[in-house]
Design an enzyme around this catalytic site. Sequence first.
Site, PDB file in Angstrom:
ATOM      1  N   GLU A   1      -7.598  -2.836 -15.337  1.00  0.00           N
ATOM      2  CA  GLU A   1      -6.772  -3.375 -14.267  1.00  0.00           C
ATOM      3  C   GLU A   1      -6.336  -2.263 -13.321  1.00  0.00           C
ATOM      4  O   GLU A   1      -6.058  -1.146 -13.752  1.00  0.00           O
ATOM      5  CB  GLU A   1      -5.541  -4.074 -14.858  1.00  0.00           C
ATOM      6  CG  GLU A   1      -5.888  -5.142 -15.887  1.00  0.00           C
ATOM      7  CD  GLU A   1      -4.695  -5.654 -16.682  1.00  0.00           C
ATOM      8  OE1 GLU A   1      -3.568  -5.642 -16.122  1.00  0.00           O
ATOM      9  OE2 GLU A   1      -4.881  -6.058 -17.838  1.00  0.00           O
TER      10      GLU A   1
ATOM     11  N   GLU B   1       0.511 -11.603 -10.267  1.00  0.00           N
ATOM     12  CA  GLU B   1       1.115 -11.966 -11.549  1.00  0.00           C
ATOM     13  C   GLU B   1       2.592 -11.588 -11.516  1.00  0.00           C
ATOM     14  O   GLU B   1       2.967 -10.535 -10.979  1.00  0.00           O
ATOM     15  CB  GLU B   1       0.419 -11.244 -12.694  1.00  0.00           C
ATOM     16  CG  GLU B   1       1.036 -11.472 -14.067  1.00  0.00           C
ATOM     17  CD  GLU B   1       0.363 -10.675 -15.177  1.00  0.00           C
ATOM     18  OE1 GLU B   1       0.866 -10.709 -16.311  1.00  0.00           O
ATOM     19  OE2 GLU B   1      -0.653 -10.020 -14.896  1.00  0.00           O
TER      20      GLU B   1
END
Length: 421
Positions: A225, A336
Amino acid sequence: MASSSCCCSSCGCFKSSSSITGLSFVLLVSLLLVSASPVFSSSTNSTTFRPGEELHKLRRIKAYLKRLNKPSLKTIQSPDGDVIDCVPSHLQPAFDHPKLKGQKPLDPPERPKGAAFSNPTDESFQQWRSSGESCPEGTVPIRRTTETDVLRASSIKRFGRKPIRRDSSSGGHEHAVGYVMGDQYYGAKASLNVWAPKVTTPSEFSLSQIWVISGSFGNDLNTIEAGWQVSPELYGDDSPRFFTYWTTDAYQATGCYNLLCSGFVQTNSKIAIGAAISPTSAYTGGQFDISLLVWKDPNHGHWWLQFGSGLLVGYWPSFLFSHLANHASMVQFGGEIVNTRPDGFHTSTQMGSGHFAGQGFAKASYFRNLQVVDWDNNLIPVPGLRVLADHPNCYDIRGGASGGWGNYFYYGGPGRNVRCP
């Protein structure tokens, strides 16, 4: 600016010491005063203060910081209060790993075909570079971790790690993402604009990133990520910061943010992972975006990270992973947040700009020019992009395609509102 794209017309000090830090000193004095007096306890449910336990905790934190904060050749004081240590590249935390001990960072790999490349300039997108200071070649800039940073975490063991599993049914993680799955992927690329969303409690965060994923969403999930995030618990402020993450067991015991464990190998002397990004996008004003490329080196199998059109940040060694040692089976782009509200009301933590996707350019957050890397190291447009918002009344997403932006989407939202009580 080679390391970023700007759509607008213009785009405290912590002193280290081998002695006890100020925070330690205050705590130690308090503990000594308590230990010099009788400790009161009773058979009721009152709590007895145990100075020995607190001293043990402080000693563990100091030992942890000594291992994590490596000797530096130069120290830079950032205007935002960060301390950046210029650490010899072969001494960075990655080389504490048993499989990397005694090694040095690798040379740059072959870039994917179709990836734009230009020689990076010395312009900076991070606050620690604003004074013109830089780390010398042969070193990597590392944001120094302090006792205060560690004390904000639930424990030393969990410091630098996501506190809970990523799936939105557990722990309040909520997403608005574009994704592709079901094929073999060897990387991903996108440009995303940077905002400073409001995060309402220290235990929550808001981020925008690329996920490269393989394995099931059980205990063998592998992810790589990279993106930007606002995380008061991790960084102690509300600034958006450039970050990386990895895990091989669904965030349980492996992996970490940035360089807070042995894993990611940094090769760049101009970017500090975990440092604040500046400037940021403004509502109805200038838009500042960054480009990120993650790809698997076809010769050695390591996963590399590039910022902008030329700055190689570093790589995740292939041996860190099980499924991602071969390829990814899913790529995600998007936002997120974590919702930790215990009272039944939704958090007001914002995602992206804090505005819904339908507001469009200069108001909502975006990802543009979404691409993946295929089996032959070609960078190609994302095929069959799907979009998903798991709490669309709180945060939503809208996709599209155009000549200039390729595959793109707008996403985000304010969290709690009349449709998301």
